[in-house]
Design a protein around this motif. Sequence first.
Motif, PDB file in Angstrom:
ATOM      1  N   UNK A  28       0.832  -1.206   0.000  1.00  0.00           N
ATOM      2  CA  UNK A  28       0.000   0.000   0.000  1.00  0.00           C
ATOM      3  C   UNK A  28       0.864   1.251   0.000  1.00  0.00           C
ATOM      4  N   UNK A  29       1.926   1.234   0.781  1.00  0.00           N
ATOM      5  CA  UNK A  29       2.828   2.398   0.796  1.00  0.00           C
ATOM      6  C   UNK A  29       3.489   2.566  -0.573  1.00  0.00           C
ATOM      7  N   UNK A  30       3.848   1.447  -1.192  1.00  0.00           N
ATOM      8  CA  UNK A  30       4.483   1.507  -2.511  1.00  0.00           C
ATOM      9  C   UNK A  30       3.544   2.108  -3.548  1.00  0.00           C
ATOM     10  N   UNK A  31       2.266   1.697  -3.523  1.00  0.00           N
ATOM     11  CA  UNK A  31       1.311   2.274  -4.473  1.00  0.00           C
ATOM     12  C   UNK A  31       1.198   3.783  -4.274  1.00  0.00           C
ATOM     13  N   UNK A  32       1.151   4.193  -3.006  1.00  0.00           N
ATOM     14  CA  UNK A  32       1.070   5.624  -2.713  1.00  0.00           C
ATOM     15  C   UNK A  32       2.303   6.365  -3.226  1.00  0.00           C
ATOM     16  N   UNK A  33       3.495   5.788  -3.006  1.00  0.00           N
ATOM     17  CA  UNK A  33       4.725   6.427  -3.457  1.00  0.00           C
ATOM     18  C   UNK A  33       4.790   6.501  -4.979  1.00  0.00           C
ATOM     19  N   UNK A  34       4.333   5.441  -5.662  1.00  0.00           N
ATOM     20  CA  UNK A  34       4.342   5.464  -7.127  1.00  0.00           C
ATOM     21  C   UNK A  34       3.407   6.547  -7.654  1.00  0.00           C
ATOM     22  N   UNK A  35       2.213   6.648  -7.062  1.00  0.00           N
ATOM     23  CA  UNK A  35       1.285   7.698  -7.486  1.00  0.00           C
ATOM     24  C   UNK A  35       1.885   9.072  -7.246  1.00  0.00           C
ATOM     25  N   UNK A  36       2.524   9.243  -6.086  1.00  0.00           N
ATOM     26  CA  UNK A  36       3.133  10.536  -5.769  1.00  0.00           C
ATOM     27  C   UNK A  36       4.273  10.864  -6.733  1.00  0.00           C
ATOM     28  N   UNK A  37       5.095   9.858  -7.045  1.00  0.00           N
ATOM     29  CA  UNK A  37       6.200  10.087  -7.981  1.00  0.00           C
ATOM     30  C   UNK A  37       5.678  10.457  -9.360  1.00  0.00           C
ATOM     31  N   UNK A  38       4.712   9.687  -9.856  1.00  0.00           N
ATOM     32  CA  UNK A  38       4.211   9.905 -11.217  1.00  0.00           C
ATOM     33  C   UNK A  38       3.320  11.136 -11.323  1.00  0.00           C
ATOM     34  N   UNK A  43       8.693  14.488 -13.107  1.00  0.00           N
ATOM     35  CA  UNK A  43       8.745  13.094 -13.562  1.00  0.00           C
ATOM     36  C   UNK A  43       7.927  12.921 -14.831  1.00  0.00           C
ATOM     37  N   UNK A  44       6.776  13.562 -14.907  1.00  0.00           N
ATOM     38  CA  UNK A  44       5.954  13.465 -16.121  1.00  0.00           C
ATOM     39  C   UNK A  44       6.679  14.041 -17.325  1.00  0.00           C
ATOM     40  N   UNK A  45       7.380  15.140 -17.105  1.00  0.00           N
ATOM     41  CA  UNK A  45       8.156  15.720 -18.203  1.00  0.00           C
ATOM     42  C   UNK A  45       9.271  14.777 -18.638  1.00  0.00           C
ATOM     43  N   UNK A  46       9.948  14.137 -17.660  1.00  0.00           N
ATOM     44  CA  UNK A  46      10.992  13.179 -18.003  1.00  0.00           C
ATOM     45  C   UNK A  46      10.426  11.982 -18.768  1.00  0.00           C
ATOM     46  N   UNK A  47       9.249  11.510 -18.371  1.00  0.00           N
ATOM     47  CA  UNK A  47       8.622  10.401 -19.095  1.00  0.00           C
ATOM     48  C   UNK A  47       8.355  10.779 -20.545  1.00  0.00           C
ATOM     49  N   UNK A  48       7.852  11.980 -20.748  1.00  0.00           N
ATOM     50  CA  UNK A  48       7.576  12.438 -22.112  1.00  0.00           C
ATOM     51  C   UNK A  48       8.859  12.537 -22.926  1.00  0.00           C
ATOM     52  N   UNK A  49       9.898  13.109 -22.327  1.00  0.00           N
ATOM     53  CA  UNK A  49      11.170  13.274 -23.039  1.00  0.00           C
ATOM     54  C   UNK A  49      11.828  11.928 -23.327  1.00  0.00           C
ATOM     55  N   UNK A  50      11.781  11.014 -22.361  1.00  0.00           N
ATOM     56  CA  UNK A  50      12.464   9.727 -22.536  1.00  0.00           C
ATOM     57  C   UNK A  50      11.766   8.833 -23.547  1.00  0.00           C
ATOM     58  N   UNK A 137      11.985   1.326  -3.650  1.00  0.00           N
ATOM     59  CA  UNK A 137      11.431   0.512  -4.743  1.00  0.00           C
ATOM     60  C   UNK A 137      10.699   1.381  -5.746  1.00  0.00           C
ATOM     61  N   UNK A 138       9.961   2.370  -5.263  1.00  0.00           N
ATOM     62  CA  UNK A 138       9.253   3.269  -6.180  1.00  0.00           C
ATOM     63  C   UNK A 138      10.231   4.043  -7.056  1.00  0.00           C
ATOM     64  N   UNK A 139      11.320   4.508  -6.462  1.00  0.00           N
ATOM     65  CA  UNK A 139      12.311   5.254  -7.239  1.00  0.00           C
ATOM     66  C   UNK A 139      12.930   4.380  -8.322  1.00  0.00           C
ATOM     67  N   UNK A 140      13.326   3.158  -7.953  1.00  0.00           N
ATOM     68  CA  UNK A 140      13.935   2.250  -8.929  1.00  0.00           C
ATOM     69  C   UNK A 140      12.938   1.900 -10.028  1.00  0.00           C
TER      70      UNK A 140
END
Length: 457
Positions: A28-38, A43-50, A137-140
Motif C-alpha cells: 500500500x505504501x508503494x502504491x502511494x509512493x508510485x502515485x506521488x512520484x508519477x 517526472x511526467x516531463x521526463x517520461x515524455x522526453x524519454x 522501490x518506487x524510485x527504482x
Amino acid sequence: MTATLADAPATRAEPGSKGARRPVPVARVLRFELVKQLSAWRVRLLLLLCWLGPGLLVFAIDQQSTLPSDTLFGRSMHATGWAGSLVVLGLAGTWALPLVTSVVAGDVFASEDRLGTWRHVLITVRSHRRIFAAKAIASVSVIGLLVAGLAVSGILGGLLAEGNQPLIGLDGHLLTGGDAAGQVLLAWICVLAPTLALAAIGLLGSVALGRSPMGLLLPMIAALGMQVAQMLPLPVAVRLALPGYAFISWNGLFTAPQQPGPLLIGIGVSLVWAVVATALAYALFVRRDFTNLSNDGAGRRALTVGLLPLVGVLVATVGVVAIGTGGGGSGITQDKVQRSMATAFANLFPYQQAQMRQPAVDPTQFKTSAVCSKSDGLGAQEGPGNDWRCTVFWGAPGAGVMAQAVYQVDVNPNGRYIADGDGPIQVNGYFLIINDGKPTPNPLWQFDGNVDLLPSH
C-alpha cells in the motif's frame, strides 16, 4: 517518534488485541509512493522526453547530411537503424541517466523535508523500514520505466529511419540485423547496473543532506566526476573500479571475439556500490531523529556514515581489481593497438570491395599485419593519445607484393580509438561508394576500434 523507536507502537501490543496497530503493508505504501512520484510534473516531463525524445532525435539526425562522427557508431547512422540506438545509449550514460537518477532518487526523501510532511507519513505508516523500502522501490521502478523509454524510443527511431540493416562492429566484422538487435538490447540491460549505483547514491544524498539542493545534485556530480576521471590517464585498475565505467564498457560486446572482462567487472563494481550506498542510506534514515524539526539529516553523520564508507569501497575495489586482473598501467600497449588495427582492416577490406562491386575477396588468401608507433617512436610505446600512427600491410590476392595503408590513430584512455585514413587515397581516402543508389562513405576512410584494457591471455 524517533528512528530508534521504529515500529515500537506496533510491536509492544499483544497480537490480536484492540490496541495493536499494525504498520501499513509495504504494497500500500508503494502504491502511494508510485502515485506521488508519477504525479510530479518533473517526472511526467521526463517520461515524455524519454519516450519521445530519443526517437525524434535519431530520426532528425538521420535526415541530415552531417553525422556525429565523433560519437561511437555515429558515422554508421546512415547505414543501419541500430547505430542510432547506440548513439542514444552513449549520450544517455553521459547526461540522461545521471539526470534521471537525480530527479527521481535524489529527491524522494528530500521532498518530505521541504514540505514538512515527515510527521504525517510516520504516523500513517508507523514503520521506518517500510517507508524506506517503499520509497526506494518506487524510485527504482520509475527509473526503470524511464530507461525503458530511452531504449525503446531510440531503437524505434533508428529502425524507422534506416531499417534493420547489418551493423559494422568495432573490429570491422559485420553483425546481421538479428545479431545487432540482440547486442543492442544486451548493452541497454548492462547499463542498468551503473544506473542503480547512481540511484543508490541519490537515495543516500536525499537522506543525508535533506532539503539541501546538494542531495538532489549528488548523482549528477558523482557521474560528472567519474566521466572526468575516465578521460584522465589513470591506471586500468582504478578505471575499472569506478562504477561509471559500465556506461562505456558495453563497447566490448561489438567485437569478435567479445571483450566481456571489463564489462563484467564494471557491472560487478556498480552492483557493489548500489548495495553499499543503499545500506548506508537506510542506516542514516532509521537513526534519524524526526522529533527535532530543525534536523533534516545533514551534519557530521552524513560525512562519517555516508561518504567515508564509499571511499573505503573505492579503495577496496581498486585493490581487488588490480590483484584479480593483474592489469597495470593504462592497459593500452603497442602490441594491442597493432593487433586491433590489423583485425579491423582485415574485416573491413572485403566489405569495402563488395560495396565497390569488386571481385569477392577471401580473407584467408592474404595476411594482414600492422606496425604502429607513438610519437614517431620517441618515448614509451603505450598509453592513450592522438599521436599514434599505424601502417597496415596486406598481401593483395594475385599480387606478389605487400600493399600498405597508413592511418593516424587517436586512442582514448578508455581503449576506444578512431583510425583516420592517411593514404593511399584509392584505399582509405575519402570517397563515396554508390550502393543501391545510395552514397555511403568509404568504410576504410575512418573507422572506430576498441582495445581491451585487460591483459590478454
